[in-house]
Scaffold this active site. Structure first.
Site, PDB file in Angstrom:
ATOM      1  N   THR A 192       1.362  -2.426  -0.175  1.00 49.78           N
ATOM      2  CA  THR A 192       2.559  -3.190  -0.365  1.00 49.78           C
ATOM      3  C   THR A 192       2.544  -4.859   0.084  1.00 49.78           C
ATOM      4  OG1 THR A 192       3.709  -1.224  -1.289  1.00 49.78           O
ATOM      5  CG2 THR A 192       5.440  -2.994  -0.416  1.00 49.78           C
ATOM      6  N   SER A 232      -2.480   2.336  -1.254  1.00 56.92           N
ATOM      7  CA  SER A 232      -3.260   2.648  -0.627  1.00 56.92           C
ATOM      8  C   SER A 232      -3.870   4.521  -1.234  1.00 56.92           C
ATOM      9  CB  SER A 232      -3.182   2.353   0.761  1.00 56.92           C
ATOM     10  OG  SER A 232      -2.031   3.457   0.966  1.00 56.92           O
ATOM     11  N   THR A 290       0.081   0.782   4.018  1.00 56.93           N
ATOM     12  CA  THR A 290       0.675   2.242   4.707  1.00 56.93           C
ATOM     13  C   THR A 290       0.910   3.150   4.228  1.00 56.93           C
ATOM     14  OG1 THR A 290       3.154   1.792   3.144  1.00 56.93           O
ATOM     15  CG2 THR A 290       2.441  -0.216   5.336  1.00 56.93           C
ATOM     16  N   ASP A 291       0.908   3.333   3.427  1.00 57.05           N
ATOM     17  CA  ASP A 291       0.795   5.205   2.737  1.00 57.05           C
ATOM     18  C   ASP A 291      -0.696   5.533   3.467  1.00 57.05           C
ATOM     19  OD1 ASP A 291       2.998   4.927   1.739  1.00 57.05           O
ATOM     20  OD2 ASP A 291       2.046   5.313  -0.658  1.00 57.05           O
TER      21      ASP A 291
HETATM   22  C1  SIN Z   1       0.346   1.117  -1.094  1.00 60.00           C
HETATM   23  O1  SIN Z   1      -0.065   1.589   0.394  1.00 60.00           O
HETATM   24  O2  SIN Z   1      -0.451   0.318  -1.048  1.00 60.00           O
HETATM   25  C2  SIN Z   1       1.638   1.493  -0.919  1.00 60.00           C
HETATM   26  C3  SIN Z   1       2.089   1.738  -0.184  1.00 60.00           C
HETATM   27  C4  SIN Z   1       2.712   0.732   1.056  1.00 60.00           C
HETATM   28  O3  SIN Z   1       1.462   0.010   0.798  1.00 60.00           O
HETATM   29  O4  SIN Z   1       3.709   0.389   2.175  1.00 60.00           O
END
Ligand code: SIN
Length: 333
Positions: free
Chosen positions: A15, A62, A95-96
């Site tokens: 993100t 991710s 973050t995921d």
């Molecule tokens: C991801 O994990 O690539 C999408 C969600 C995020 O980064 O918050």
């Protein structure tokens, strides 16, 4: 004139590199669309903190993290950490699954310089995007002398966490990462980078990544009235390791204990973790005789325990039949 430290930014997507058609949107967007050069251009203050070199290692959401990308990322970390004059490395990540990549690099990265993962909860086009400040803070930490010898770190929302400990604990808040058992290692406030404690659980040696194919390790959960069909099917398909997202302090429904004990007898490594989100799983004082061979994951959540089990079994496939040896591996983490 003093020379600024040299920091390498390895971009993988997420993100932090996301974009939306409307600046008012923080939830409907496409992750992993903005190149690292544009992310850096959005933070002019970086040029006062470090000489930045950037590499687009990947551009993925991710949720789709793969073993191949873990290999590539670890190789780029190793490459850059051995270049003369590199002070630190920053990795931008979604973050995921950041907590899984963080665990992998915590165990496996043979980096002689600070490695700092950062991320964002809002896309780069959002009003009040959190990525630019997280990126600046991550570079500040990677460039800071106090970050040396602290292992792999996560810097998000002005906090510094050990990558071993940090977990994503919120679906949308910018304060999404916590270290539920130990708390953060420190904080970043503008130019001030302050560590308030040191991580003690750093690996004595890097754990090698699999040279060939990765072991098959899956996660199953214990809950009310579980069936045993999933475990039986996984065993029949040749799974080598199972992590149980158990209830409370690692308790597992009797139906599942039975199925997992059968898995252990069939040569599958079984590791108990907790689905609670925080705390240590102890070996039971009076183990169920069937479950006596299950290893405990300590304070690692099921996703982090899976990463550790993947690397442990890759390093020594005989551990599937050596619960005591595997328990010693987990006790070292
Ligand atoms: C991801 O994990 O690539 C999408 C969600 C995020 O980064 O918050």
């Amino acid at each position: 004139m003093t020379t600024l430290p040299r920091v390498v930014v390895l971009a993988t997507g997420g993100t932090i590199a996301g974009s939306a058609s409307s600046a008012a949107s923080s939830a409907r967007y496409q992750a992993a669309t903005v190149p690292v050069t544009a992310l850096l251009d959005a933070v002019p203050a970086l040029k006062d903190v470090a000489r930045i070199e950037a590499e687009q290692v990947a551009q993925v959401d991710s949720k789709d993290m793969s073993f191949a990308l873990w290999h590539r990322l670890a190789a780029r970390v190793h490459h850059w950490s051995t270049q003369p004059d590199v002070t630190g490395i920053v990795i931008t990540h979604g973050t995921d699954t950041l907590e899984e990549t963080g665990m992998l690099l915590h165990l496996a990265a043979a980096a002689s310089v600070p490695v700092v993962l950062t991320a964002a909860m809002r896309p780069s086009t959002s009003l009040s995007a959190d990525g630019p400040m997280n990126l600046l803070d991550a570079v500040r930490v990677a460039a800071h002398p106090a970050a040396a010898g602290k292992g792999v770190l996560v810097v998000v929302n002005q906090e510094i966490h050990a990558a071993r400990d940090a977990v994503k604990a919120h679906t949308c808040a910018v304060q999404a990462f916590v270290s539920p058992v130990s708390g953060p290692l420190g904080f970043v406030q503008d130019a001030l980078v302050r560590f308030t404690r040191a991580p003690l659980r750093l690996p004595a040696q890097p754990w090698p990544l699999p040279a060939g194919s990765w072991p098959v390790v899956e996660i199953v959960a214990s809950y009310a009235e579980p069936g045993r069909a999933l475990v039986d099917a996984l065993v029949a398909s040749g799974v080598q390791g199972l992590v149980v997202a158990a209830a409370g302090n690692g308790s597992i429904h009797e139906t599942l204990v039975d199925a997992l004990a059968g898995a252990a007898r069939a040569g599958v490594a079984v590791v108990r973790s907790s689905r609670t989100g925080a705390g240590n799983v102890l070996a039971p004082a009076n183990p169920n005789p069937q479950a006596g061979v299950f290893v405990t994951a300590g304070d690692l959540n099921p996703y982090k325990a899976r990463v550790a089990l993947l690397l442990a079994l890759a390093g020594d496939p005989a551990l599937v039949a050596d619960a005591a040896g595997l328990q010693r591996r987990f006790a070292d983490i």
